[in-house]
Design a protein around this motif. Structure first.
Motif, PDB file in Angstrom:
ATOM      1  N   ALA A 379       0.830  -1.199   0.000  1.00  0.00           N
ATOM      2  CA  ALA A 379       0.000   0.000   0.000  1.00  0.00           C
ATOM      3  C   ALA A 379       0.865   1.249   0.000  1.00  0.00           C
ATOM      4  N   THR A 382       2.053   1.937  -3.352  1.00  0.00           N
ATOM      5  CA  THR A 382       0.969   2.506  -4.144  1.00  0.00           C
ATOM      6  C   THR A 382       0.800   3.988  -3.855  1.00  0.00           C
ATOM      7  N   PRO A 445      -1.932   0.762 -15.200  1.00  0.00           N
ATOM      8  CA  PRO A 445      -1.679  -0.359 -14.277  1.00  0.00           C
ATOM      9  C   PRO A 445      -0.536  -1.251 -14.760  1.00  0.00           C
ATOM     10  N   PRO A 455      -3.200  -7.445  -4.171  1.00  0.00           N
ATOM     11  CA  PRO A 455      -4.600  -7.455  -4.627  1.00  0.00           C
ATOM     12  C   PRO A 455      -4.793  -6.556  -5.842  1.00  0.00           C
ATOM     13  N   TRP A 456      -5.866  -6.803  -6.570  1.00  0.00           N
ATOM     14  CA  TRP A 456      -6.110  -6.111  -7.843  1.00  0.00           C
ATOM     15  C   TRP A 456      -6.227  -4.600  -7.667  1.00  0.00           C
ATOM     16  N   TYR A 457      -6.798  -4.149  -6.556  1.00  0.00           N
ATOM     17  CA  TYR A 457      -7.036  -2.712  -6.410  1.00  0.00           C
ATOM     18  C   TYR A 457      -5.742  -1.921  -6.246  1.00  0.00           C
ATOM     19  N   LEU A 458      -4.650  -2.576  -5.816  1.00  0.00           N
ATOM     20  CA  LEU A 458      -3.381  -1.868  -5.761  1.00  0.00           C
ATOM     21  C   LEU A 458      -2.853  -1.596  -7.164  1.00  0.00           C
ATOM     22  N   GLU A 459      -3.131  -2.510  -8.090  1.00  0.00           N
ATOM     23  CA  GLU A 459      -2.726  -2.306  -9.479  1.00  0.00           C
ATOM     24  C   GLU A 459      -3.427  -1.092 -10.078  1.00  0.00           C
ATOM     25  N   TRP A 460      -4.659  -0.860  -9.661  1.00  0.00           N
ATOM     26  CA  TRP A 460      -5.455   0.253 -10.194  1.00  0.00           C
ATOM     27  C   TRP A 460      -5.536   1.413  -9.202  1.00  0.00           C
ATOM     28  N   ALA A 461      -4.669   1.419  -8.213  1.00  0.00           N
ATOM     29  CA  ALA A 461      -4.805   2.370  -7.109  1.00  0.00           C
ATOM     30  C   ALA A 461      -4.661   3.819  -7.552  1.00  0.00           C
ATOM     31  N   LEU A 464      -7.813   4.940  -9.124  1.00  0.00           N
ATOM     32  CA  LEU A 464      -8.892   4.848  -8.140  1.00  0.00           C
ATOM     33  C   LEU A 464      -8.793   5.973  -7.101  1.00  0.00           C
ATOM     34  N   ILE A 465      -7.581   6.236  -6.600  1.00  0.00           N
ATOM     35  CA  ILE A 465      -7.422   7.343  -5.645  1.00  0.00           C
ATOM     36  C   ILE A 465      -7.727   8.670  -6.327  1.00  0.00           C
TER      37      ILE A 465
END
Length: 500
Positions: A379, A382, A445, A455-461, A464-465
């Motif tokens: 994290a 990220t 990504p 996890p997948w959301y770190l790739e798109w963080a 997303l943020i």
């Protein structure tokens, strides 16, 4: 030469600030070299390079040096546009104030919203990374929880220094610059001149890094450009302190440009030195290394240098964090002075030592909350990636505003103390193209730069943020359709020059 009796007196810095709609509240006693030092500490050759050299080598091998040069060239174009803006609008807040005056209050508020969050998250990330070096200095190899505590230690130490006022700030920045001179310039030159293990031709090869990208060298090089972008942000810190610099219309543009160019050249020189001095350089291409530099330095100079090296690197990280928090607090001060944030009445307060103390405490509190994600190393990586993307998004908003105002005749850069004459439009256009490209490139990504089990959301963080900040900003604007105190007609006339 004595001016004729009828000549008007040269307006003071305070008069120039009053012409832009504000009264002097902060202590104006910083000279050119301190302003340059703040930008130098923020961009930081040590933090800029040491944080990303492992990722750069993994992305494109030794050839990543060319990605550094591309990123530096693009950022110099951005800095030239910023120098024009800083010369004409020498106000605390930088990007927020420029965008507000060139386009309008809503656009300016959104620029300030993105920029302030980017600064605070960067402050948190650098504090966390600085905690790694503080722990190493004390011989600790902390687990995730202990690493978080060391990061808290750095954050609190930096905040205490910023609360004390300008003199501790200046001394700390000077110590940081001295550490930079040792850890980057001195060690870099020694490695380059006396400890080369690889010849110059190694800089033309990726040494198999393309295998990390399914055989695509182009994809790896694009990733290297994205990674390199982190090394050249923060020069706008010089403009954020415009109301504390003497003769800011002339000093701030010079400090802004000089800090980027000097740090940029040092980073490139050190990158070359590290690549040429690295034994088994192919190993850095195959594995994403967190700290390839300490083993390199101790192997070259001996184990006795390990602790001094860690000390000067820690000093560089502390100076960088001090500069980042200083910049973030001035942006919050500028926004809250315009009543553009919740709790603006408290955030805009200036302590007796002329420091926006409540803004300092606010960045400390928010940074401490964000730092809790340090329990997850992925994290934090990220967050570092987002700060790079956040800076480029902020740069995009600022240079796009400058281009729009320039084309519509709402802004005449020629009235400032620094301007690019006939080259201004071309530089502005290319700067917009560069920051748009790099913003998308950083947000793209790339699972190769994350842990295999991330996890997948770190790739798109990053997107997303960015989306989260955009939506929360939009909600705030929906409830506050005209954020901030409107600038009066005579002060929104961007074609008007600051008094000479």
């Amino acid at each position: 030469m004595i001016p004729p009796p009828h000549a008007p007196p040269h307006p003071s810095d305070e008069d120039q600030l009053a012409a832009l709609g504000y009264t002097q509240q902060l202590k104006r006693e910083l000279g050119f070299w301190t302003n340059f030092g703040l930008g130098f500490a923020f961009v930081s050759p040590v933090v800029g390079l040491y944080s990303i050299v492992g990722a750069g080598m993994f992305a494109s091998g030794p050839a990543w040096i060319w990605a550094l040069l591309i990123a530096l060239s693009g950022q110099i174009l951005v800095a030239l546009v910023f120098a024009e803006l800083a010369s004409q609008f020498p106000i605390s807040g930088g990007i927020y104030q420029w965008s507000r005056r060139l386009v309008g209050p809503r656009y300016g508020w959104f620029s300030g919203w993105i920029h302030s969050w980017t600064q605070i998250i960067t402050f948190t990330s650098v504090s966390y990374l600085g905690g790694f070096w503080m722990a190493a200095l004390f011989g600790r190899h902390p687990d995730a929880t202990e690493q978080l505590l060391w990061g808290f230690g750095v954050l609190l130490l930096v905040s205490a220094i910023n609360l004390l006022g300008q003199n501790p700030l200046k001394y700390s920045v000077n110590v940081g610059i001295a550490a930079e001179l040792i850890a980057s310039i001195a060690i870099g030159l020694l490695l380059l001149l006396f400890f080369a293990e690889n010849d110059w031709s190694v800089l033309l090869h990726d040494l198999g890094a393309s295998h990390n990208w399914n055989g695509s060298a182009a994809e790896g090089f694009l990733a290297a450009i994205a990674v390199a972008g982190w090394a050249f942000v923060g020069f706008d810190a010089c403009s954020a302190l415009s109301e504390e610099v003497k003769d800011p219309r002339r000093h701030v543009p010079r400090a802004l440009l000089m800090s980027l160019v000097v740090v940029g050249l040092v980073i490139v020189m050190n990158a070359v030195a590290v690549i040429r001095a690295q034994q088994g350089v192919t190993g850095l291409v195959q594995v994403l290394s967190v700290d390839p530099l300490t083993p390199l330095v101790t192997d070259a100079f001996g184990a006795w240098l390990s602790k001094p090296f860690q000390a000067v690197v820690l000093a560089s990280f502390l100076a960088c964090a001090i500069a980042i928090q200083t910049t973030a607090t001035r942006i919050l001060f500028s926004l809250s002075r315009d009543q553009a944030l919740p709790l603006s009445r408290h955030l805009q307060k200036v302590a007796p030592n002329q420091v926006p103390a409540n803004a300092v405490l606010t960045t400390t509190l928010i940074g401490a909350v964000i730092l809790c994600v340090g329990l997850n190393g992925s994290a934090v990586s990220t967050l570092i990636a987002f700060t790079s993307g956040g800076f480029y998004a902020s740069f995009t908003l600022a240079v796009a505003a400058a281009l729009w105002a320039r084309l519509r005749g709402r802004w005449d850069p020629g009235l400032g103390a620094f301007h690019l004459r006939g080259w201004g439009l071309l530089v502005n256009v290319i700067a917009v193209m560069w920051v748009c490209f790099e913003t998308v490139n950083i947000a793209w990504p790339r699972p190769q730069l994350l842990a295999p089990d991330a996890p997948w959301y770190l790739e798109w963080a990053v997107p997303l943020i960015g989306l989260g900040l955009t939506l929360t900003g939009a909600l705030y604007l929906a409830r506050n359709p005209r954020p901030g105190v409107p600038v009066s007609t005579e002060k929104t006339d961007t074609a008007a020059a600051v008094p000479q």
